[in-house]
Each structure stands twice: as structure tokens, then as C-alpha cells.
Design a protein around this motif. Structure first.
Motif, PDB file in Angstrom:
ATOM      1  N   LEU A   1       1.500  13.693   5.797  1.00 54.70           N
ATOM      2  CA  LEU A   1       0.471  13.237   6.641  1.00 54.70           C
ATOM      3  C   LEU A   1      -0.678  14.133   7.015  1.00 54.70           C
ATOM      4  O   LEU A   1      -0.666  15.379   7.399  1.00 54.70           O
ATOM      5  N   HIS A   2      -2.292  13.599   7.075  1.00 54.68           N
ATOM      6  CA  HIS A   2      -3.049  14.392   6.824  1.00 54.68           C
ATOM      7  C   HIS A   2      -4.319  14.469   7.970  1.00 54.68           C
ATOM      8  O   HIS A   2      -4.613  12.639   8.673  1.00 54.68           O
TER       9      HIS A   2
ATOM     10  N   CYS B   1     -12.350  11.074  14.373  1.00 53.84           N
ATOM     11  CA  CYS B   1     -12.187  11.307  15.696  1.00 53.84           C
ATOM     12  C   CYS B   1     -11.118  10.417  16.863  1.00 53.84           C
ATOM     13  O   CYS B   1     -11.150   9.787  17.813  1.00 53.84           O
ATOM     14  N   LEU B   2      -9.871  10.242  15.888  1.00 60.61           N
ATOM     15  CA  LEU B   2      -9.396   9.660  16.866  1.00 60.61           C
ATOM     16  C   LEU B   2      -8.274  10.535  17.512  1.00 60.61           C
ATOM     17  O   LEU B   2      -8.458  11.546  17.257  1.00 60.61           O
ATOM     18  N   GLN B   3      -8.316  10.435  19.226  1.00 61.10           N
ATOM     19  CA  GLN B   3      -7.047  10.604  20.481  1.00 61.10           C
ATOM     20  C   GLN B   3      -5.861  10.521  20.206  1.00 61.10           C
ATOM     21  O   GLN B   3      -5.258  11.244  20.976  1.00 61.10           O
ATOM     22  N   ALA B   4      -5.358   9.243  19.360  1.00 59.11           N
ATOM     23  CA  ALA B   4      -4.234   9.364  18.488  1.00 59.11           C
ATOM     24  C   ALA B   4      -3.737   8.617  17.385  1.00 59.11           C
ATOM     25  O   ALA B   4      -4.781   8.175  16.808  1.00 59.11           O
ATOM     26  N   LEU B   5      -3.126   9.145  16.578  1.00 60.45           N
ATOM     27  CA  LEU B   5      -1.733   8.212  15.806  1.00 60.45           C
ATOM     28  C   LEU B   5      -1.897   7.096  16.225  1.00 60.45           C
ATOM     29  O   LEU B   5      -1.733   6.158  17.104  1.00 60.45           O
ATOM     30  N   PRO B   6      -1.925   5.750  14.850  1.00 62.26           N
ATOM     31  CA  PRO B   6      -2.141   4.052  14.264  1.00 62.26           C
ATOM     32  C   PRO B   6      -1.052   4.575  15.379  1.00 62.26           C
ATOM     33  O   PRO B   6      -0.129   4.902  14.287  1.00 62.26           O
TER      34      PRO B   6
ATOM     35  N   LEU C   1       0.720  -0.924   0.428  1.00 66.43           N
ATOM     36  CA  LEU C   1      -0.071   0.158  -0.351  1.00 66.43           C
ATOM     37  C   LEU C   1       0.906   1.455   0.254  1.00 66.43           C
ATOM     38  O   LEU C   1       1.853   1.441   0.607  1.00 66.43           O
ATOM     39  N   GLU C   2       0.328   2.579  -0.858  1.00 68.87           N
ATOM     40  CA  GLU C   2       1.364   3.775  -1.136  1.00 68.87           C
ATOM     41  C   GLU C   2       0.736   4.427  -0.697  1.00 68.87           C
ATOM     42  O   GLU C   2       0.930   5.687  -0.084  1.00 68.87           O
ATOM     43  N   VAL C   3      -0.731   4.454  -0.736  1.00 71.96           N
ATOM     44  CA  VAL C   3      -2.101   5.402  -0.537  1.00 71.96           C
ATOM     45  C   VAL C   3      -2.913   4.878   0.592  1.00 71.96           C
ATOM     46  O   VAL C   3      -3.523   4.050  -0.033  1.00 71.96           O
ATOM     47  N   LEU C   4      -3.343   5.104   1.230  1.00 67.11           N
ATOM     48  CA  LEU C   4      -3.923   4.660   2.542  1.00 67.11           C
ATOM     49  C   LEU C   4      -4.796   6.561   2.798  1.00 67.11           C
ATOM     50  O   LEU C   4      -4.483   7.577   3.851  1.00 67.11           O
ATOM     51  N   ASP C   5      -6.289   6.235   3.051  1.00 69.12           N
ATOM     52  CA  ASP C   5      -7.009   7.618   2.599  1.00 69.12           C
ATOM     53  C   ASP C   5      -8.645   6.880   3.085  1.00 69.12           C
ATOM     54  O   ASP C   5      -9.673   6.084   2.731  1.00 69.12           O
TER      55      ASP C   5
ATOM     56  N   LEU D   1      -0.271   9.433   4.311  1.00 70.53           N
ATOM     57  CA  LEU D   1      -1.483   8.327   5.411  1.00 70.53           C
ATOM     58  C   LEU D   1      -2.533   9.950   5.424  1.00 70.53           C
ATOM     59  O   LEU D   1      -2.411  10.840   5.416  1.00 70.53           O
ATOM     60  N   ASP D   2      -4.124   9.491   5.055  1.00 68.04           N
ATOM     61  CA  ASP D   2      -4.885  10.403   5.205  1.00 68.04           C
ATOM     62  C   ASP D   2      -6.352  10.399   6.122  1.00 68.04           C
ATOM     63  O   ASP D   2      -7.437   9.312   5.873  1.00 68.04           O
ATOM     64  N   VAL D   3      -5.737  10.599   7.211  1.00 65.66           N
ATOM     65  CA  VAL D   3      -7.263  10.477   8.452  1.00 65.66           C
ATOM     66  C   VAL D   3      -8.082  10.814   9.004  1.00 65.66           C
ATOM     67  O   VAL D   3      -8.548  11.436   9.995  1.00 65.66           O
TER      68      VAL D   3
END
Length: 537
Positions: free
Chosen positions: A248-249, A231-236, A200-204, A225-227
Motif C-alpha cells: 500500500l503506497h 492530492c488525497l486527503q483520505a484513503l478510498p 484487478l490485482e494491481v492498481l497504479d 495499491l499505489d496512489v
């Protein structure tokens, strides 16, 4: 003089080239049917292919934009014959489902079914084991069949703008997948099996309702990486291992901290977006982002920047508006900046070191607490946009006229009483916003701004407008609502390009009441008649 039509401009509340002649379509090879390009109907095309024994050589079938609500039995029959078809385009129809016969087109490498009304996919889709691109954007899918995991040759999967509430675990079987886009759905989670997608090169996954992402540290080929808008409280977990990331978005989540180990391994990052989170601090390790060009930190709770921030030598665009920053001490060292948005902060002064930003083109200091603008502002020779609205500025230095490239100047919502006379030297100005000040007069030199398109003077204390405004040949919008003007210069009628003319809430006592009651068009025509009489026409 003949009357010319203009429109009234109500007070604003505060806050390619020409187409050439159509060339005849190049005749298509008999291996392709392209809707609205092929001269024959689909039936004629199939009949001709059968007659010459080339039905197995048909590679492309384009049935897009045919307003189909279903695949007819006849077309299904054709699907069974077109066993060597490579490209099938069904986009922009009204299809609610795809027929099971689709599964017989085992040679397909590209399937475009975007912009339909699809509610589900047939399980026979599992037979399309050569498929490399599947486009299902803008449909009504709420689920995907587990058979999607059989498409092991798939490289690009687009599922944007559906109603998906879940992604099946079988997605992890798509080991060749390079682009996976599920933005604008209703997902609350992403399956852990996504970690199997090591190509994977692009995850949206933006614009969903995801509260937690699975570990993605093994997806080392990711470049984007576009998240954002989740409702994220932390990055993966493991995101710091993604050393090939260039974008990184994370905009509009609930993240409170930027992990320092993330920054230390991201030397190739070019764009970083943390707008609209809950950041209070920027870690000093930010200096490790030696390739960073665009940085978005707007709408957080940042009060201070570390000294190391000034070492971001490649940053060209910095958006740090809507925070609580009171100093530019670190930012003035970012000598590569072209765009700086510092609006809605706590700035009380601009340091002389602002002159270090020699390539700056767009500067926004709106909605701060500036009382004065330093003369050194005139050193920023490349500036095209300057926003200083909603401060408490009482004057503007003469040196502002040295901004020869300036096109947009916004000074709304300040305490200005006069403008410098040499503002007329800024010949490239196209828009000036001067509303909501205390201006008592406008310099006659403003008439030299012959490229100006818009001039807003709403809510000031003006008693007259200079007749030289009539020389502003490019002016399209002139608004001076809520002033103390009793008469208007006849020369306004010379503004041939004027289309919006705002004059509400002025006394205009020297213009007959029957004219002013008729609105801005009547007033405009009256000025033309009075000018004609003055000139003896």
C-alpha cells in the motif's frame, strides 16, 4: 618520476560480468518476423510466406525501433493479410497514430505501442476482442476512446507517462483486467466504474492530481495499491476490505490519519508507505501488521510512537526520518530491523537498548541533537553504514572500532576535535566523511585503511596531514579544503588511484606560490618530484 594526472576536487557544500562472444542467432520459425533478427526485410518475409502458403501462420510481427513516423500503405496492406497475428510490437518508433487496419487483426493477444508519439487511438481498436495485453506507455494520449471498453479479454493495460486527463466510464467493462497502470498522467479523478474490475490485482494511479478515489472495497483481489503523489486527503472507501494487499503506497498526499480499521484487516501487508503526508499520530493498531517488512513514515509530523509499535516483529526497514520524535523507546524492540533511518528528528541520546538491534546493517541518526555516542554502539557487529552527520558530537568512543563490517562512516557537521587511534582497525571502511568538524589532527593509524576509497576532511582546523595517508592504496578521493595546512606529505604522490584532490583555501606556505597557483595537478606533481629527490631517484 613521471607526472600522473588527477582532478581538482572542489569543496562540497554541506548538506554483470563481461559479455561473452556474440552467439549466432538461432534461425527463427517462418511464423515470426523480428526486426533486426530476421535476415530478410519485411517485404521478403511476407513474399516468402505467401509463396509457401503460410501467411495465415504468421503469429508475430516485430516492427520496433524502425524510426517509423507512420504505418505505410504497404504495411497496412500486410496488416489486412495477417489475420491470425497474435503478437504485434510497434514500440520505440515515432508513430503519431495507429491505422484503422489494426482492427482487422482480430486474433491479436499482445499489442506493444509504447514509446511512440501517439495522440489518439482508432475506434477500430474495439475489434481486438482477444487482446490480453495493451502497452501504450510513454505516448501523448490525452483521452481514450470509449471503444476501449470492448476489449473484454484484456488482462494488462499500461497507460503510464501520457497526458490523460480522463478515463472513460467504459473502463469498467474490462472485467478480466488484472493490472491497470495510469501513473504519471494528468488525471483529477478515476471513474466509479473501476469498482467493476473485480479481478484487478494491481492498481497504479501514482503521480496524478487525484483529490478523491471512488470506493474500491469490492476489489478484493488487489495485492498492490499505489496512489502516491496525488492530492488525497483520505484513503478510498472500503480499502480496509482489501485483505490480500501486500503493498500500500500512499506517499506524498495530504492524509492526516491512518484508519485503525484499515490496520486490523491488513495482516498480509508487507510494505506500507505513508511518507510525506500530514500524520501526527501512529495508531496502536499498527501492531496488527504481523507481516510488515518495510514501513515508510518519513516527512510527517509524528512526535510519539505508541508502546504497541514495538510489537512489529517482522519489520526489516523503518524510515521515520524528518519527524519530531525524541525517543527510541519503542524502536529498540524491533529486533528484526536491518535498516533504520531516524535522521532529522529530535533525538538527544541513544539508549543502551540499541544493542537489541543485532541484525542492523544501516543506521542513520543524522541531523539530530546527539552530543555523545554510547560505547554500546560497538555491539552492532553487522553494521555496514553509519550516518551521524549534523549532530553536536564532541567525541567518538573507542568501541566504534568494533564495527568490523562498517563500510561507510559519516561524521560530518559535528564538534569533533580528534578521532580514536583504533579507527585504523576498521579495515572494511570504504568512505569516511569528516568535514565541517573541529579536527586539529588525524591519527597516523588512518593509514591502515587500505580499502578506503574516499576521505573528506573539508573545513576543519588541521595543520598537517599524516604521511601514512600515502599507504591508503585504494584512495580515489581526498579532500581537505579550508584547513590550516602549510605543507603536504610527499607520500600523497604514492596514491596511484587518486583522481580527485581537493586542497583549496589552505595556506600551503611551504610550497612555492608558482606551484600552488597552478592548481592541484601542479601541486601533486611537485610532491612527486620532491619525493623522487628524497629517494635519490
Amino acid at each position: 618520476m613521471a607526472d600522473r594526472k588527477i582532478q581538482a576536487s572542489k569543496k562540497k557544500e554541506k548538506k554483470g560480468g563481461k559479455k561473452g562472444k556474440h552467439e549466432p542467432a538461432t534461425p527463427r520459425a517462418p511464423t515470426e518476423f523480428i526486426n533486426k533478427v530476421n535476415p530478410q526485410t519485411l517485404d521478403q518475409f511476407i513474399e516468402e510466406a505467401l509463396e509457401v502458403g503460410k501467411i495465415e501462420e504468421v503469429l508475430t510481427l516485430d516492427l520496433s525501433r524502425k524510426k517509423m513516423s507512420e504505418i505505410t500503405p504497404r504495411i497496412r496492406f500486410y496488416f489486412r493479410m495477417l489475420r491470425n497475428l497474435v503478437n504485434l510490437n510497434l514500440y520505440c518508433n515515432k508513430l503519431r497514430t495507429l491505422p484503422p487496419e489494426l482492427g482487422e487483426m482480430r486474433s491479436l493477444t499482445r499489442l506493444g505501442a509504447n514509446e511512440n508519439h501517439l495522440n489518439d487511438l482508432p475506434k477500430e481498436i474495439e475489434n481486438l476482442t482477444n487482446l490480453q495485453l495493451l502497452d501504450l506507455r510513454f505516448n501523448r494520449l490525452s483521452t481514450l476512446p470509449p471503444e476501449i471498453g470492448k476489449l473484454t479479454a484484456l488482462k494488462k493495460l499500461f497507460l503510464r507517462f501520457n497526458k490523460l486527463v480522463k478515463i472513460p466510464d467504459e473502463i469498467g467493462n474490462l472485467h478480466q483486467l488484472e493490472v491497470f497502470s495510469v501513473r504519471n498522467n494528468r488525471l483529477v479523478s478515476i471513474p466509479a466504474t473501476i469498482s467493476n474490475l473485480t479481478n484487478l490485482e494491481v492498481l497504479d494511479v501514482q503521480h496524478n492530481q487525484i483529490a478523491m478515489m471512488p470506493s474500491i472495497g469490492v476489489l478484493t483481489k488487489l495485492t498492490s495499491l499505489d496512489v502516491q503523489y496525488n492530492c488525497l486527503q483520505a484513503l478510498p472507501d472500503g480499502v480496509w476490505n482489501l485483505t490480500k494487499l501486500t503493498g500500500l503506497h500512499v506517499k506524498y498526499n495530504q492524509i492526516k490519519d491512518i484508519p485503525s480499521n484499515l490496520l486490523m484487516n491488513m495482516g498480509g501487508l508487507e510494505e506500507l508507505d505513508f511518507e510525506g503526508n500530514r500524520l501526527c499520530n501512529v495508531p496502536p493498531q499498527m501492531q496488527a501488521l504481523t507481516s510488515l517488512k518495510k514501513l515508510y513514515l518519513s516527512r510527517n509530523n509524528i512526535s510519539n510512537l505508541p508502546a504497541e509499535f514495538g510489537q512489529l516483529r517482522c519489520v526489516e526497514e523503518l524510515y521515520i526520518n524528518d519527524n519530531n520524535i525524541s525517543s527510541l523507546a519503542e524502536i529498540v524492540h524491533l529486533s528484526t530491523l536491518r535498516v533504520l533511518n531516524m535522521s532529522n528528528n529530535n533525538l538527544m541520546e541513544v539508549p543502551k537498548e540499541i544493542t537489541h538491534l543485532t541484525v542492523l546493517r544501516e543506521l542513520n541518526f543524522g541531523a539530530n541533537y546527539l552530543k555523545h555516542l554510547i560505547p554500546e554502539i560497538g555491539h552492532l557487529k553487522n553494521m555496514t553504514h553509519l550516518e551521524l552527520n549534523d549532530n553536536t558530537l564532541e567525541d567518538i568512543p573507542d568501541e566504534i572500532s568494533e564495527l568490523a563490517e562498517l563500510q561507510v562512516l559519516n561524521l560530518e557537521g559535528n564538534q569533533l576535535r580528534v578521532l580514536p587511534d583504533n579507527i585504523g582497525k576498521m579495515k572494511n571502511l570504504q568512505k569516511i566523511f569528516l568535514g565541517y568538524n573541529r579536527l586539529v589532527e588525524i591519527t597516523r593509524e588512518i593509514g591502515n585503511l587500505t580499502d578506503l576509497v574516499e576521505l573528506n576532511l573539508d573545513e576543519n582546523k588541521l595543520k598537517v596531514l599524516p604521511p601514512e595517508i600515502g599507504n591508503m592504496a585504494s584512495l580515489e578521493v581526498l579532500s581537505f579544503n579550508e584547513n590550516d595546512i602549510n605543507d603536504l606529505p610527499d607520500e600523497l604522490y604514492l596514491l596511484d588511484h587518486l583522481r580527485l584532490f581537493g586542497m583549496d583555501d589552505n595556506p600551503l606556505e611551504d610550497i612555492p606560490t608558482r606551484i600552488t597557483e597552478g592548481g592541484s595537478q601542479e601541486v601533486f606533481n611537485f610532491l612527486g618530484q620532491r619525493l623522487a629527490a628524497k629517494q635519490g631517484i
